[in-house]
Design an enzyme around this catalytic site. Structure first.
Site, mmCIF file in Angstrom:
data_model
loop_
_atom_site.group_PDB
_atom_site.id
_atom_site.type_symbol
_atom_site.label_atom_id
_atom_site.label_comp_id
_atom_site.label_asym_id
_atom_site.label_seq_id
_atom_site.Cartn_x
_atom_site.Cartn_y
_atom_site.Cartn_z
ATOM 1 N N LYS A 189 90.794 43.753 92.437
ATOM 2 C CA LYS A 189 91.848 43.470 93.425
ATOM 3 C C LYS A 189 91.802 44.574 94.484
ATOM 4 C CE LYS A 189 95.830 44.683 94.510
ATOM 5 N NZ LYS A 189 95.864 44.591 95.975
ATOM 6 N N GLU A 265 92.176 57.460 89.169
ATOM 7 C CA GLU A 265 91.685 58.374 90.225
ATOM 8 C C GLU A 265 92.790 58.402 91.267
ATOM 9 O OE1 GLU A 265 88.781 59.870 90.275
ATOM 10 O OE2 GLU A 265 87.742 58.814 88.679
ATOM 11 N N CYS A 300 91.456 61.021 99.685
ATOM 12 C CA CYS A 300 92.076 61.688 98.533
ATOM 13 C C CYS A 300 91.693 63.163 98.535
ATOM 14 C CB CYS A 300 91.641 61.019 97.242
ATOM 15 S SG CYS A 300 89.860 60.868 97.100
ATOM 16 N N GLU A 398 101.415 64.918 98.981
ATOM 17 C CA GLU A 398 100.276 64.341 99.681
ATOM 18 C C GLU A 398 100.784 63.537 100.880
ATOM 19 O OE1 GLU A 398 98.129 61.136 97.757
ATOM 20 O OE2 GLU A 398 96.244 61.890 98.577
HETATM 21 P P1 NAP Z 1 98.384 52.598 96.556
HETATM 22 O O1 NAP Z 1 99.577 52.215 97.320
HETATM 23 O O2 NAP Z 1 98.553 53.184 95.213
HETATM 24 O O3 NAP Z 1 97.474 51.274 96.477
HETATM 25 C C1 NAP Z 1 96.260 51.264 95.787
HETATM 26 C C2 NAP Z 1 96.048 49.885 95.184
HETATM 27 O O4 NAP Z 1 97.071 49.640 94.220
HETATM 28 C C3 NAP Z 1 96.143 48.750 96.209
HETATM 29 O O5 NAP Z 1 95.236 47.738 95.871
HETATM 30 C C4 NAP Z 1 97.574 48.275 96.008
HETATM 31 O O6 NAP Z 1 97.804 46.956 96.442
HETATM 32 C C5 NAP Z 1 97.699 48.395 94.506
HETATM 33 N N1 NAP Z 1 99.084 48.400 94.032
HETATM 34 C C6 NAP Z 1 100.213 48.760 94.707
HETATM 35 N N2 NAP Z 1 101.300 48.590 93.922
HETATM 36 C C7 NAP Z 1 100.850 48.118 92.739
HETATM 37 C C8 NAP Z 1 101.494 47.738 91.519
HETATM 38 N N3 NAP Z 1 102.815 47.819 91.363
HETATM 39 N N4 NAP Z 1 100.732 47.295 90.498
HETATM 40 C C9 NAP Z 1 99.384 47.210 90.630
HETATM 41 N N5 NAP Z 1 98.724 47.541 91.760
HETATM 42 C C10 NAP Z 1 99.452 47.996 92.802
HETATM 43 O O7 NAP Z 1 97.489 53.625 97.345
HETATM 44 P P2 NAP Z 1 97.044 53.581 98.860
HETATM 45 O O8 NAP Z 1 98.186 53.983 99.703
HETATM 46 O O9 NAP Z 1 96.338 52.325 99.203
HETATM 47 O O10 NAP Z 1 95.940 54.711 98.805
HETATM 48 C C11 NAP Z 1 96.283 56.030 98.946
HETATM 49 C C12 NAP Z 1 96.271 56.777 97.642
HETATM 50 O O11 NAP Z 1 95.032 56.603 96.960
HETATM 51 C C13 NAP Z 1 96.395 58.254 97.900
HETATM 52 O O12 NAP Z 1 97.232 58.840 96.945
HETATM 53 C C14 NAP Z 1 94.967 58.717 97.749
HETATM 54 O O13 NAP Z 1 94.830 60.095 97.509
HETATM 55 C C15 NAP Z 1 94.504 57.879 96.618
HETATM 56 N N6 NAP Z 1 93.038 57.851 96.542
HETATM 57 C C16 NAP Z 1 92.420 58.484 95.499
HETATM 58 C C17 NAP Z 1 91.022 58.531 95.431
HETATM 59 C C18 NAP Z 1 90.302 59.229 94.291
HETATM 60 O O14 NAP Z 1 89.126 58.962 94.085
HETATM 61 N N7 NAP Z 1 90.949 60.114 93.554
HETATM 62 C C19 NAP Z 1 90.277 57.917 96.439
HETATM 63 C C20 NAP Z 1 90.951 57.290 97.474
HETATM 64 C C21 NAP Z 1 92.330 57.257 97.510
HETATM 65 P P3 NAP Z 1 98.456 46.705 97.899
HETATM 66 O O15 NAP Z 1 97.442 47.103 98.873
HETATM 67 O O16 NAP Z 1 98.758 45.259 97.898
HETATM 68 O O17 NAP Z 1 99.696 47.563 97.966
#
Ligand code: NAP
Length: 494
Positions: A189, A265, A300, A398
């Site tokens: 997804k 991650e 990230c 963050e």
């Molecule tokens: P996010 O809001 O957590 O979304 C990530 C994924 O989770 C999206 O596909 C999102 O879908 C889904 N999601 C949201 N709510 C959910 C729920 N209740 N149940 C299941 N899935 C759900 O993160 P983001 O804002 O897109 O990305 C930013 C974050 O990712 C930052 O914290 C960043 O540091 C982290 N990140 C970490 C890494 C690493 O390798 N450590 C790499 C890149 C990014 P929707 O899009 O529909 O909301």
């Protein structure tokens, strides 16, 4: 393509995916909900994306389970699986411009970076795991005399992957390639903001010879489709890249369903430690500027905390600011652009709110604006704040955008104290010519990735992952296979 006009024209000729990818073909639920995908570049609708209901998620998981059970992928030889990944890598290379344009369209990454960084990394990932196929061995202990024990690793079954919007293809490929190489089926997804490029990548997988049902892509909201996957009783393992808030929720989903392993991650607040003996301060300043502006700071591993030794702080910060000034913000289809828009309007508002809070708490803004610009699209000039103290939110939270927090230190002990004073533990940059200090401090830093006299470098052979609130799992390298396999001991009495 060398100009903005050429890229824009090219993008307008592309067929934008408008259905999900299930069982080796496009799946469209005519009565199902759809959502507009608004392009960060223009603020206007660029596509309509189907939203998977829990029933569609069931269908995707059932297809993946059937494919796993009948062995069309899970029981063929690893070398055959590797050959498909290698063909897939070739196709990704052949379609690099098209996939890059889709990434730019959906989440606003400058197209040259999408093509030269994201697509190259994605292609390399499939190639690396394809080449690894026949080089992974099981084990047999030597010390036994009256028995033969085999320690083998078997595919885990149906894997679910939930991925974010900042590197829609690379981060998904870090999950898809090792999960498939190990023999699993996988349901992905992607983020609501960035499903288009991944859908096209999945179609190319089928063209490369991936059997139907082995890779399913469901699009839709995290709270619906993502949550349904995380709670699904027939999903054997969940791998997630995203925010700590959602990561924590996924652990609960697992605990309340079938206790599937959840590999996280998560985010970061990575420090860059600049000592007076940094070998090339000008290069360090350029890298610090790059590490907070690349991908509009939506990384990230963004180097979002600059910790700089008192004696050189003034000049060093001036050099970083000059470099940021030289980094053009603009239309991501313009090959000269280095900083594109923020991926969503809501995220841009969040970033600005973080910056305003920092200023209200006593930080000094020295670059950028605390207000959104008036034009179309979600553009934002990078923001730099000095005088950031550990008690400020900006030091700990963050931001996930181009906001740099600058803090000064006097000696190595204070630098390490500041570096580790964070709920996160993803990356850190350490700039010094003193070899023993580099060794000593890289051990003392509580992070999964430490770069000495460089930042954000790597190779597919080395793991990528963090500690603490940054998650506990690793992507890339041979170690990524561990989470997609389970260990079996077979004991044979001789
Ligand atoms: P996010 O809001 O957590 O979304 C990530 C994924 O989770 C999206 O596909 C999102 O879908 C889904 N999601 C949201 N709510 C959910 C729920 N209740 N149940 C299941 N899935 C759900 O993160 P983001 O804002 O897109 O990305 C930013 C974050 O990712 C930052 O914290 C960043 O540091 C982290 N990140 C970490 C890494 C690493 O390798 N450590 C790499 C890149 C990014 P929707 O899009 O529909 O909301």
């Amino acid at each position: 393509m060398n100009t903005r006009d050429e890229w824009t024209r090219f993008a307008s000729t592309l067929t934008v995916p408008s259905a999900m990818w299930l069982d080796g073909q496009w799946f469209d639920d005519p009565d199902g909900p759809r959502q507009d995908l608004v392009s960060p570049r223009t603020g206007r609708t660029a596509a309509q994306v189907p939203q998977a209901t829990p029933a569609v998620v069931d269908r995707a998981v059932a297809g993946a389970r059937t494919a796993f059970r009948d062995g069309r992928w899970s029981r063929i030889g690893a070398r055959e699986r590797g050959a498909v990944l290698l063909r897939w890598a070739d196709l990704i290379g052949e379609h690099r411009d098209e996939l890059a344009a889709l990434v730019t369209l959906e989440m606003g990454k400058p197209v040259v970076q999408a093509r030269d960084v994201e697509l190259r990394a994605t292609e390399a990932t499939f190639r690396w795991y394809g080449e690894l196929a026949d080089k992974v061995l099981d084990e047999a202990p030597r010390g036994l005399t009256d028995a033969l024990a085999l320690i083998s690793r078997e595919p885990i079954g149906v894997v679910a992957a939930i991925t974010p919007d900042n590197f829609p293809l690379t981060l998904s490929s870090w999950k898809i390639a090792p999960a498939l190489l190990a023999g699993n089926s996988i349901v992905v997804k992607p983020a609501t903001q960035s499903p288009l490029s991944l859908l096209r990548l999945a179609e190319l997988g089928t063209a490369a010879g991936l059997p139907d049902g082995v890779l399913q892509v469901v699009t839709g909201a995290g709270g619906v489709a993502g949550s349904a996957l995380a709670r699904h009783l027939d999903v054997d393992c969940l791998t997630f890249t995203g925010s700590p808030e959602v990561g924590k929720r996924l652990l609960v989903c697992s605990g309340e369903s079938n206790a599937k392993p959840v590999h996280l991650e998560l985010g970061g607040k990575s420090p860059q430690l600049i000592f007076t003996d940094a070998p090339d301060p000008a290069a360090a300043a350029r890298t610090v500027a790059w590490a907070i502006t690349f991908n509009a700071g939506q990384m990230c591993t963004a180097g979002s905390r600059l910790l700089v030794q008192e004696e050189i702080a003034e000049q060093f910060v001036a050099d970083v600011l000059a470099e940021i000034e030289r980094t053009p913000v603009g239309d991501p289809f313009d090959p000269m652009t280095r900083i594109g828009p923020i991926a969503s309007e809501r995220r841009r508002a969040d970033i600005l709110a973080h910056a305003r809070t920092a200023v209200a708490q006593g930080a000094t803004p020295v670059s950028g604006s605390l207000e959104a610009g008036a034009g179309d699209g979600w553009y934002l000039d990078p923001i730099v704040c000095t005088n950031v103290r550990p008690e400020h939110d900006l030091f700990r939270h963050e931001v996930f955008g181009p906001v740099l927090a600058v803090t000064r230190f006097t000696d190595a002990d204070e630098a390490i104290r500041l570096a580790n004073d964070s709920p996160f533990g993803l990356g850190a940059g350490l700039w010094t010519s003193n070899l023993s200090r580099a060794h000593r401090l890289s051990r003392a830093i509580d992070a999964g990735l430490v770069w000495v006299n460089c930042y954000e470098e790597g190779d597919l052979s080395v793991p990528f992952g963090g500690r603490k609130l940054s998650g506990h799992s690793v992507d890339k390298s041979i170690h990524a296979l561990d989470k997609f396999t389970s260990t079996k001991t077979t004991w044979i009495r001789l």
